[in-house]
Design an enzyme around this catalytic site. Structure first.
Site, PDB file in Angstrom:
ATOM      1  N   ASP A 257     -37.400  21.861  21.992  1.00  0.00           N
ATOM      2  CA  ASP A 257     -38.833  22.007  22.243  1.00  0.00           C
ATOM      3  C   ASP A 257     -39.700  21.400  21.145  1.00  0.00           C
ATOM      4  O   ASP A 257     -40.725  20.814  21.411  1.00  0.00           O
ATOM      5  CB  ASP A 257     -39.206  23.471  22.509  1.00  0.00           C
ATOM      6  CG  ASP A 257     -38.603  24.413  21.472  1.00  0.00           C
ATOM      7  OD1 ASP A 257     -38.123  23.919  20.439  1.00  0.00           O
ATOM      8  OD2 ASP A 257     -38.624  25.630  21.706  1.00  0.00           O
TER       9      ASP A 257
ATOM     10  N   ASP B 155     -36.808  17.968  17.434  1.00  0.00           N
ATOM     11  CA  ASP B 155     -35.687  17.947  18.365  1.00  0.00           C
ATOM     12  C   ASP B 155     -35.579  16.607  19.075  1.00  0.00           C
ATOM     13  O   ASP B 155     -34.547  16.300  19.676  1.00  0.00           O
ATOM     14  CB  ASP B 155     -35.852  19.046  19.429  1.00  0.00           C
ATOM     15  CG  ASP B 155     -35.647  20.433  18.845  1.00  0.00           C
ATOM     16  OD1 ASP B 155     -34.946  20.529  17.825  1.00  0.00           O
ATOM     17  OD2 ASP B 155     -36.181  21.398  19.408  1.00  0.00           O
TER      18      ASP B 155
ATOM     19  N   VAL C  98     -25.824  -9.555  59.930  1.00  0.00           N
ATOM     20  CA  VAL C  98     -26.962  -8.686  59.612  1.00  0.00           C
ATOM     21  C   VAL C  98     -26.543  -7.217  59.686  1.00  0.00           C
ATOM     22  O   VAL C  98     -26.877  -6.415  58.822  1.00  0.00           O
ATOM     23  CB  VAL C  98     -28.138  -8.954  60.571  1.00  0.00           C
ATOM     24  CG1 VAL C  98     -29.189  -7.871  60.427  1.00  0.00           C
ATOM     25  CG2 VAL C  98     -28.724 -10.312  60.295  1.00  0.00           C
TER      26      VAL C  98
ATOM     27  N   ASP D 182     -30.873  25.798  23.615  1.00  0.00           N
ATOM     28  CA  ASP D 182     -31.557  26.691  22.695  1.00  0.00           C
ATOM     29  C   ASP D 182     -31.382  28.117  23.177  1.00  0.00           C
ATOM     30  O   ASP D 182     -31.301  28.357  24.377  1.00  0.00           O
ATOM     31  CB  ASP D 182     -33.068  26.396  22.691  1.00  0.00           C
ATOM     32  CG  ASP D 182     -33.373  25.128  21.948  1.00  0.00           C
ATOM     33  OD1 ASP D 182     -32.514  24.666  21.188  1.00  0.00           O
ATOM     34  OD2 ASP D 182     -34.486  24.601  22.130  1.00  0.00           O
TER      35      ASP D 182
ATOM     36  N   ASN E 199     -26.945  -1.099  64.485  1.00  0.00           N
ATOM     37  CA  ASN E 199     -27.312  -1.163  63.070  1.00  0.00           C
ATOM     38  C   ASN E 199     -28.576  -0.355  62.793  1.00  0.00           C
ATOM     39  O   ASN E 199     -28.690   0.349  61.802  1.00  0.00           O
ATOM     40  CB  ASN E 199     -27.518  -2.631  62.684  1.00  0.00           C
ATOM     41  CG  ASN E 199     -27.762  -2.793  61.207  1.00  0.00           C
ATOM     42  OD1 ASN E 199     -27.098  -2.164  60.394  1.00  0.00           O
ATOM     43  ND2 ASN E 199     -28.734  -3.621  60.853  1.00  0.00           N
TER      44      ASN E 199
ATOM     45  N   GLU F 172     -27.616  -4.023  53.701  1.00  0.00           N
ATOM     46  CA  GLU F 172     -28.752  -4.419  52.866  1.00  0.00           C
ATOM     47  C   GLU F 172     -29.653  -3.225  52.557  1.00  0.00           C
ATOM     48  O   GLU F 172     -30.314  -3.191  51.542  1.00  0.00           O
ATOM     49  CB  GLU F 172     -29.532  -5.569  53.526  1.00  0.00           C
ATOM     50  CG  GLU F 172     -30.453  -5.197  54.696  1.00  0.00           C
ATOM     51  CD  GLU F 172     -29.673  -4.844  55.961  1.00  0.00           C
ATOM     52  OE1 GLU F 172     -28.516  -5.294  56.084  1.00  0.00           O
ATOM     53  OE2 GLU F 172     -30.212  -4.128  56.815  1.00  0.00           O
TER      54      GLU F 172
ATOM     55  N   THR G 192     -27.977   3.880  65.174  1.00  0.00           N
ATOM     56  CA  THR G 192     -26.826   4.712  64.848  1.00  0.00           C
ATOM     57  C   THR G 192     -26.557   4.754  63.355  1.00  0.00           C
ATOM     58  O   THR G 192     -26.131   5.764  62.817  1.00  0.00           O
ATOM     59  CB  THR G 192     -25.568   4.181  65.554  1.00  0.00           C
ATOM     60  OG1 THR G 192     -25.964   3.587  66.766  1.00  0.00           O
ATOM     61  CG2 THR G 192     -24.607   5.290  65.804  1.00  0.00           C
ATOM     62  N   ASP G 193     -26.778   3.628  62.694  1.00  0.00           N
ATOM     63  CA  ASP G 193     -26.499   3.618  61.267  1.00  0.00           C
ATOM     64  C   ASP G 193     -27.629   4.269  60.464  1.00  0.00           C
ATOM     65  O   ASP G 193     -27.391   5.026  59.550  1.00  0.00           O
ATOM     66  CB  ASP G 193     -26.302   2.179  60.754  1.00  0.00           C
ATOM     67  CG  ASP G 193     -24.997   1.595  61.262  1.00  0.00           C
ATOM     68  OD1 ASP G 193     -24.270   2.327  61.960  1.00  0.00           O
ATOM     69  OD2 ASP G 193     -24.719   0.428  60.970  1.00  0.00           O
TER      70      ASP G 193
ATOM     71  N   GLU H 156     -17.571  -2.134  63.295  1.00  0.00           N
ATOM     72  CA  GLU H 156     -18.306  -3.150  64.065  1.00  0.00           C
ATOM     73  C   GLU H 156     -17.664  -4.526  63.918  1.00  0.00           C
ATOM     74  O   GLU H 156     -17.485  -5.259  64.896  1.00  0.00           O
ATOM     75  CB  GLU H 156     -19.771  -3.207  63.591  1.00  0.00           C
ATOM     76  CG  GLU H 156     -20.596  -2.002  64.044  1.00  0.00           C
ATOM     77  CD  GLU H 156     -21.797  -1.727  63.144  1.00  0.00           C
ATOM     78  OE1 GLU H 156     -22.300  -2.682  62.523  1.00  0.00           O
ATOM     79  OE2 GLU H 156     -22.217  -0.559  63.050  1.00  0.00           O
TER      80      GLU H 156
END
Ligand code: ADP
Ligand code: MG
Length: 885
Positions: free
Chosen positions: A632, A636, A280, A327, A726, A285, A729-730, A701
């Site tokens: 514009d 175009d 995990v 332009d 996870n 993810e 800290t992450d 890890e």
């Protein structure tokens, strides 16, 4: 009951209690809005919040983890089970809030780029958000507009619409304003109606709103249609693919760790829970979600810089742009035109007064000219009649509503003392509108005595071939080649001074004359020339320079005269001495291949029409460029669509170009393109930063667990600790990296190759090398503690846990630079500092607060422990800080 298209205008006005030259009153509007609601198609139902929340847990590994936790709970490991549950839940909440945030900023975007309508209320014209239209509103539509509601047309000037959205028929339909008496007509046969969502491809018209929101033809169809989904950006797609590979790797490594652990004699159940937690933690993810958040936060920063991103993928492509085709008028220049010179009777007049100041004089050789100077008054009068703009006052200041080129002519006339005349002494019978292809505009005017005449104004080189006569002090006479030369000289002399040139001419008509465009705009009588200045915006020159340093070429594209364009390009330092200037007629003769051969040297395209733009885009793209193209007008749109980054104008742009574009400039300013590119580069770099951070952390890890198993040691980290790392800290620091400021040299590097992979430019090496070192120092901390005190496994695990966390929190600063951690001030990103501080505080709580100690399997650490931890934790970052790899 009669249908709207069967009523004549008078009946229609009676029925809706409105007059088409006054509009509704504020009271009426309020009442009708209450009665009918807003003018919007009912959006699809939003996904309910609880479902979005549940979606956070649908991830396969998270489900396995929850199952494993459940088993742990049943086996009596309540504390672990509950701790894991809580962490998973908190993780879910964070994912949920991130998604909400991304969603909200996207909604805000939609709001910002909402279509506007030009509406007459209480006798004044104003621009309002289309959703505020009500039945009975009088609105104006122009070529390029998307019709904002169902309208009955009450005035049509060459009005054509394209209704394929409704009828599938893509040929334009000519519209008129008279009642149709037949019955049971389909939408496509109701040619005096304009339908919500269809496009005005030509001309202009006035209409009265007869249906809004779901009570429109479009509304009936919309109720049958399903909505389109959000498409992932290239990066999001790449990451999703990468994610799949990483899942496999993470699972394989986890199986390895678990297998080794079991072989070393660890209990199967313990290893299983540790393995699942590891999987995990190691599977990034959350990565696609964080990328989306980073993209949408970047989008918000761009909004603050006046660039609205319409497609999220544009944020990525912006960083790759290598050519900007822009332009000139309005984008590089102020679009505040002022007539500076006039040429008539074969002489050059100077006009004084700057900007929209309505005072000024007309001079010849520095002498004020007489009020009765031949033809001067009529030339200024014609300029005011063949005109679509109006002069307005707001807080004592004059400003132009409408085309600035037209506005300049009104100001010039005001300087002479002329007041708006159309509608009083003169009636406009017909208008052939200006567009960039025709480069001219004509009106048929009828005066008090029912005398009719045509006024045509436009680019001199377009008008002169249609001119047979000349008006000067002696009156009207045939235009001789010699006269033509003189006029051309005058044009050149104006253009060399960067003045935009407009010729004005007329033609007497009789009532019996044909109203056919081809008959009208020929055998004209030349009256004079206007030369108007449109000063460059002052931010543009430095912006072009900055782009050059960033390896991005700027190309000017304009319908203006080649000399005007060249003069302005020189002032902007855009055209180098050996740079080429190409004109539209030269482009016509060239194939795309021939253009490809020289286009690298071309910096200015002058007298081009919108069709040329497509060719220019193609030629650059064939040469491998990533092209940003502005536009514009309606025409175009194809070029904008074909370019890699289509850019439209928020102020002067039409709905069609806005819809085709991926970026809208709220201020029409070239400098905003540069700002958006810089932001685009920064966003991509920030995404690289947190990918680097997250993956290096994950590598660390996994490795510490793997090393320990290989060495036959106990588990260095317990499942809750892994999950905590996870989560805390992450997660937090990675988010903060997404808000990082750009490095000083972002605009000094060359554009990124759009095909470059995620791990390009050394990112893979950085991730692996830092990851290995983080794993190693964590293992060393664990081993040292364990050897000293083998009976106290919890102490050794606390050491490992703390070292891992600290190593990551130090490493996060390394991720901010492509070069070395020492290149940047670590306190610059306040969010990052706060994220790191709060992570450390949370770490301290987990280690030192007794009630949490049994849950997180932690124990007190002393000062000497901390010295060792910090020393070890700093190593991965400090070591690589010197190598600059
Ligand atoms: P750009 O927007 O690049 O300056 P345009 O296509 O708007 O180019 O204009 C091309 C030329 O058409 C101008 O140089 C001028 O001579 C003429 N022109 C521009 N605006 C108008 C107008 N409103 N009416 C008549 N002629 C115009
Ligand atoms: Mg223009």
């Amino acid at each position: 009951m009669k249908k709207w298209y069967q009523l004549d205008v008078e009946r229609l006005e009676q029925k809706l209690h409105v007059s088409s030259n006054k509009g509704l009153s504020t009271k009426q509007v309020e009442k009708r809005r209450k009665q009918y609601g807003e003018n919007v198609l009912e959006a699809e139902k939003d996904t309910p919040k609880w479902l979005i929340f549940l979606k956070q847990f649908q991830d396969f590994m998270v489900i396995v983890l929850l199952a494993a936790t459940l088993i742990a709970g049943m086996l009596g490991e309540f504390v672990d089970a509950i701790a894991i549950m809580i962490i998973v839940l908190v993780n879910g909440f964070i994912g949920f809030f991130q998604e909400q945030k991304a969603e909200k900023s996207l909604d805000k975007l939609k709001e910002l780029s909402a279509p506007m309508a030009y509406v007459l209320r209480e006798k004044t014209w104003e621009k309002i958000n289309s959703r505020n239209l009500v039945v009975g509103d009088v609105i104006k539509v122009n070529s390029g507009d998307r019709i904002p509601a169902d309208i009955r047309i009450v005035q049509a000037n060459n009005l054509e619409t394209e209704e394929s959205a409704l009828t599938g028929e893509s040929l334009p339909v000519m519209k008129h304003a008279s009642a149709i008496h037949r019955d049971d007509l389909d939408a496509q046969d109701q040619v005096n109606m304009g339908f919500m969502g269809t496009l005005v491809t030509r001309g202009s018209g006035l209409g009265i709103v007869v249906g809004t929101g779901m009570n429109t033809v479009m509304g009936q169809i919309a109720s049958l249609m399903t909505n389109t989904k959000k498409v992932p950006t290239p990066l999001e797609r790449k990451l999703a693919e990468l994610g799949k590979i990483l899942i496999v790797i993470a699972i394989l490594l986890t199986i390895l760790v678990v297998g080794l652990g079991v072989m070393q004699g660890h209990p199967v159940y313990n290893m299983f829970l540790a393995g699942v937690s590891l999987a995990v933690a190691a599977i990034p993810e959350g990565l696609p979600a964080i990328v989306t958040v980073a993209l949408s936060l970047g989008v918000q920063r761009m909004i603050r810089k006046k660039a609205i991103v319409r497609k999220l993928s544009a944020v990525e492509t912006l960083g790759c742009a290598s050519v900007i085709c822009s332009d000139k008028t309005g984008t590089m220049t102020e679009n505040q035109m002022t007539v500076k010179e006039m040429y008539l009777n074969g002489k050059m007049l100077e006009v004084t007064g700057d900007g929209y100041n309505i005072h000024g004089d007309f001079l010849i050789n520095n002498q004020r000219v007489n009020e009765n100077y031949t033809n001067l008054e009529s030339m200024l009068l014609y300029g005011m009649l063949c005109n679509n703009a109006s002069l307005q006052v707001k807080r004592g200041k004059y400003f132009v509503e409408g085309d600035p080129t037209d506005g300049a002519l009104i100001i010039a006339a005001r300087k002479f003392g002329l007041k708006p005349v159309a509608g009083e002494n003169f009636r406009i019978v017909k208008e052939i509108p200006f567009d960039s292809d025709r480069k001219r505009m004509s009106v048929i005017v009828e005066d008090d005595n029912q005398m009719r005449f045509l006024i045509t104004k436009g680019a001199p080189d377009v008008l002169l071939p249609r001119t047979t006569y000349l008006m000067d002090e002696e009156g009207r006479r045939i235009l001789k080649p010699n006269d033509k030369d003189k006029i051309e000289q005058a044009v050149n002399s104006m253009a060399d001074k960067a003045l935009r040139t407009i010729a004005i001419s007329m033609k007497p008509l009789s009532k019996e004359d044909s109203m056919d465009d081809h008959f009208l705009e020929k055998d004209l009588t030349f009256i004079g020339l206007y030369g108007m200045i449109d000063p460059p915006r002052k931010e543009v020159k430095p912006a072009i320079e900055e782009c050059r340093q960033a390896g991005i070429k700027t190309v000017m594209i304009t319908g203006d005269h080649v000399k005007t364009a060249t003069a302005i390009a020189k002032r902007l330092n855009l055209l180098p001495d050996d740079g080429l200037v190409l004109e539209g007629h030269e482009l016509n003769k060239m194939s795309v291949e021939e253009l490809e051969d020289i286009i690298e040297d071309v910096y200015v395209f002058a007298r081009v029409t919108p069709e040329h733009k497509l060719k220019i885009v193609k030629a650059f793209q064939e040469n491998g460029h990533v092209v940003a193209m502005t536009g514009d007008g309606v025409n175009d749109a194809p070029a904008i669509k074909a370019s890699d980054i289509g850019i439209s104008m928020g102020i002067s742009g039409t709905d069609v170009t806005k819809e085709a574009s991926s970026l809208v400039l709220m201020d029409d300013n070239f400098a905003t393109i540069k700002a958006a590119i810089k932001e685009g580069r920064n966003i991509y770099e920030n995404i690289r930063k947190f990918i680097r951070y997250l993956l290096a952390s994950n590598v660390g890890e996994i490795l510490v667990m793997l090393f320990a198993m290989l060495l036959g040691m106990p588990l260095p980290l317990v499942p809750v600790q892994i999950l905590w790392v996870n989560l805390v800290t992450d997660g937090l620091p990675a988010m903060a990296l997404g808000l990082d400021k750009p490095e000083d040299d972002v605009m000094k590097r060359s554009p990124r190759n759009p095909r470059e992979g995620i791990f390009a430019r050394g990112l893979g090496f950085k991730i692996i090398s830092r990851g290995i070192l983080i794993g190693l120092v964590t293992l060393i901390a664990f081993m040292l503690a364990y050897q000293n005190n083998p009976s106290n496994l919890i102490y050794a695990q606390t050491m490992a846990f703390t070292t891992l966390v600290m190593a990551q929190l130090i490493h996060v600063f390394d991720c901010r630079s492509e070069n070395s951690v020492f290149d940047r001030n670590p306190f610059e990103n306040i969010y990052l500092v706060l994220a790191v501080i709060s992570s450390i505080l949370l770490l301290l709580v987990v280690i030192y607060w007794p009630p949490l100690q049994p849950i997180f399997h932690t124990t007190f650490l002393g000062l000497r422990d901390w010295m060792l931890i910090i020393g070890l934790a700093a190593m991965p970052t400090v070591l690589f800080g010197f190598t600059k790899k």
